[in-house]
Scaffold this active site. Structure first.
Site, PDB file in Angstrom:
ATOM      1  N   ASP A 148       2.996  22.514 -34.962  1.00 22.13           N
ATOM      2  CA  ASP A 148       3.979  22.825 -35.987  1.00 22.13           C
ATOM      3  C   ASP A 148       3.410  22.251 -37.292  1.00 22.13           C
ATOM      4  OD1 ASP A 148       6.444  23.431 -37.271  1.00 22.13           O
ATOM      5  OD2 ASP A 148       7.023  21.337 -37.038  1.00 22.13           O
ATOM      6  N   CYS A 199       2.351   2.154   3.303  1.00 18.94           N
ATOM      7  CA  CYS A 199       3.463   1.240   3.618  1.00 18.94           C
ATOM      8  C   CYS A 199       4.724   1.683   2.872  1.00 18.94           C
ATOM      9  CB  CYS A 199       3.129  -0.193   3.203  1.00 18.94           C
ATOM     10  SG  CYS A 199       1.627  -0.824   3.949  1.00 18.94           S
ATOM     11  N   CYS A 225       0.829  -1.209   0.000  1.00 21.40           N
ATOM     12  CA  CYS A 225       0.000   0.000   0.000  1.00 21.40           C
ATOM     13  C   CYS A 225       0.865   1.261   0.000  1.00 21.40           C
ATOM     14  CB  CYS A 225      -0.951   0.011   1.198  1.00 21.40           C
ATOM     15  SG  CYS A 225      -0.109   0.168   2.780  1.00 21.40           S
TER      16      CYS A 225
END
Length: 709
Positions: free
Chosen positions: A401, A20, A17
């Site tokens: 461009d 963690c 997690c």
């Protein structure tokens, strides 16, 4: 002389997690020999500066069972199957004891010591990992979900709620397992990228005067080695084809679905699939410098870079957890002071602790970002950070461009007008014979047209270039002169019909080449940089995506630019711009529209790309400048990926917003149940688990995004 500190990357397993990951990073930084450490939760790796070994790092992650390996950059540790993970096996055993406990409760009642014994065993078996971490955190006054769970389970046991304590332990284990599984699913996008290139290859290496074939690991292949690629094999290294002809599937790198023909002097990329013929490839890059290695590195770094919404959630969660603990304490203490029933309100306070866990909130953004960036990489779009992915979702205007972006970037023959009863093919052959010796870009367009028509080449003699005007040579016994109409007009008379045709071609933005055989005008050829066939539909798709404004910024002549803009129905075209003027134009657009994207080739447009809210480079594959200067690179030079990427970014933003709403709304609903005293540990754990799973599975919807939406 002091040596630079050692910097090393390590792969991680069982990183379950986000909170963690933060704690693991903090623990590693606390190692005396470590100067700095950074955990990349999305890519499941850690970068450490300092002289440490794997065991020290593993010890820092022992609280979460994190496994560490110092594996090569081109590989990744395979994750342990879901059913083989120790914590999941223990959860299964805990479930068995919970069921036995309920059977005994049904038969003997809730106070039966054997039933209580089954629940205690379930709590101990299923919660061993939780309690280890929880007690350690309590001793250090660190409060994460496992600390809150430990307090809640011990509290439930003290007030005699054995059944609920056992069920909560089991459900929490299931929640953690599903979250780990889901994150692993999200990380598969990187794992798939890493599996693209083979780990070994057959090479031909010179030994004295002879060449020897050998199979070696890619890490041992050197620049200059000759790679032997048989039909059906993946190309292991970047290089240049020195022998053979084949179709190569480049989808893994560029996202192109159609194989590309490769022959001598063509560039090939590691991880692409050789389909038909045998190829010999001279290696030009080491394994860590290949295009696929750069993509993997940039994708992983992109996932480490926190998006603005993630930074907000992290800051919010930092204050949210202590606030929930205070609320839980108040719920457990204040009501019983006035109305009594300490056991009931302590139980309610414990439930508040569980429901208040910020897991779903913390994971709401990173899992969406990881999934989206991984999906984009598989589609041939390299997004270099969560911040750019998020910014693209807010784009109001897109600047293009012209050359190489809206157009193909190479001149092509578009028109041939003839005189003197000469055929178009003969005119093309005569002009091509003269241009064969020329270095001018227009010469290549004429020769390409000749080859595409399958016409024979005439051989020129006495070739001579006339600077700034054209060239002439003797072809088929006649002096053929090729050049600008102004110069050709000095060699022969040009009638009004031809002059009108030239004016029409020039009005369309085309360059005109005229040709004379001896003193007779034989024809004119119109040449132009052709529009990409997808450009028009891309602009329509951007309008459908509610992009307010599109503009062309080009250094080309006004006539040429306006001709292209007209065919695209673009109203805003700014021509004849120098790089500094393009930069000014982008700044003006940002003042007018806010978030502006610039799409260019990544080299000439570098200042404008850097100044735009998001810089998007065309053709990133094999172009270091594009990979380095742009925020996003369209690897396959495919403009249709632009609406897909904007659509993906907007979908990601939408999903992040949904995730935060899901996470907070479910918590709020559960917490409101405290008022009538209806909140139970079961509801609390379901609210926490439900919010986390909703967030994760909602984010995983991004895996399937393949077109603009």
């Amino acid at each position: 002389m002091t040596t630079a500190p050692t910097k090393q990357e390590y792969r991680l397993q069982n990183l379950s997690c986000a909170s963690c990951a933060a704690k693991f990073e903090k623990n590693v930084k606390a190692i005396p020999e470590v100067q700095d450490a950074q955990v990349n939760f999305g890519a499941s790796k850690i970068t450490v500066i300092g002289k440490v070994d794997v065991n020290q790092i593993e010890e820092a992650g022992a609280f979460d069972g994190i496994k560490v390996s110092q594996s090569p950059k081109s590989t990744i540790e395979k994750s342990t199957p879901f059913y083989k993970k120790t914590e999941n096996i223990l959860a299964g055993i805990a479930l068995l004891f919970v069921i036995l406990g309920y059977v005994l409760v049904t038969m003997r009642g809730e106070t039966d010591p054997f039933a209580i014994g089954m629940f205690i065993v379930a709590i101990l078996v299923g919660g061993v990992g939780i309690f280890k971490t929880g007690f350690r955190n309590l001793a250090r006054f660190e409060f994460d979900m496992k600390t809150l769970m430990t307090i809640a389970v011990i509290g439930a046991a003290i007030i005699g709620e054995w059944e609920e304590a056992a069920v909560v332990v089991f459900l929490f284990a299931v929640s953690e397992a599903l979250e780990a599984y889901s994150m692993d699913k999200a990380r598969q996008s990187i794992r798939q990228l890493m599996d693209i290139a083979p780990s070994t290859a057959t090479i031909k290496r010179a030994h004295g005067e002879h060449f020897h074939e050998m199979e070696v690991p890619t890490e041992e292949i050197e620049i200059g080695d000759i790679l032997i690629v048989k039909p059906g094999q993946k190309i292991a290294m970047d290089g240049i084809v020195v022998s053979g002809l084949s179709a190569v599937n480049q989808a893994a790198i560029t996202g192109e679905s159609i194989p590309v023909n490769k022959t001598i002097d063509d560039e090939v990329f590691a991880g692409t699939l050789n389909e038909e013929g045998a190829l010999e490839v001279r290696v030009t890059k080491r394994v860590e410098d290949t295009t696929i290695a750069k993509i993997i590195h940039l994708v992983e770094e992109a996932q480490a870079e926190k998006a603005p919404s993630q930074q907000f959630v992290d800051r919010f969660a930092k204050y949210y957890t202590p606030a929930i603990m205070i609320v839980a304490l108040l719920v457990a203490v204040i009501p019983p002071l006035f109305i009594g029933d300490w056991q009931h309100w302590i139980y309610q306070g414990l439930a508040v602790l569980v429901v208040g866990c910020p897991c779903a909130l913390v994971v709401s953004t990173p899992v969406a970002i990881v999934t989206a960036i991984g999906n984009a990489a598989r589609q041939g779009v390299l997004i270099k950070g969560g911040i750019h992915l998020e910014q693209l979702g807010h784009i109001e205007a897109v600047a293009f461009d012209k050359t190489g972006t809206l157009t193909k970037g190479k001149p092509e023959v578009t028109d041939i007008y003839t005189q003197s009863n000469m055929s178009e093919d003969t005119v093309l052959q005569l002009v091509a014979a003269v241009e064969k010796q020329s270095q001018h870009p227009l010469a290549k367009a004429i020769l390409t047209a000749l080859h595409e028509k399958g016409l024979a080449e005439f051989e020129p003699t006495n070739f001579q270039s006339v600077t700034g005007k054209g060239a002439f040579a003797t072809v088929e016994g006649k002096k053929v002169s090729v050049g600008s109409l102004k110069w050709i007009s000095t060699l022969t008379s040009v009638d009004e019909v031809i002059k009108e045709q030239v004016d029409q071609l020039q009005a369309q933005g085309k360059t005109v080449v005229a040709a004379v055989s001896d003193t007779q005008l034989i024809g004119i050829i119109g040449i132009a940089d052709q529009l990409r066939k997808e450009s028009k539909s891309v602009l329509q798709n951007l309008t459908a995506l509610k992009v307010k404004h599109t503009v062309m910024l080009t250094g080309d002549a006004k006539l040429t630019a306006e001709a292209i803009a007209t065919s695209l129905n673009m109203s805003d075209v700014r021509a004849g711009l120098l790089p500094a003027e393009k930069l000014t134009a982008i700044k003006e657009l940002r003042m007018q529209y806010g978030a502006v994207a610039m799409v260019g080739d990544g080299v000439n447009d570098a200042p404008a790309l850097a100044s735009a809210s998001v810089g998007i480079a065309m053709g990133g594959a094999g172009t270091d400048a594009a990979l380095e200067t742009a925020d996003i690179a369209l690897m396959g030079d495919d403009l249709t990926k632009l609406p897909y990427t904007i659509g993906l970014s907007r979908k990601t933003l939408r999903i992040i917003q949904e995730n935060i709403i899901f996470a907070l709304a479910l918590k709020l609903i559960a917490l409101l149940l405290v008022i009538p005293g209806w909140l139970t540990l079961w509801i609390a754990i379901f609210a926490d688990m439900g919010a986390t799973l909703l967030v994760v599975f909602n984010s995983l919807r991004l895996i399937t995004t393949k077109k603009y939406s």
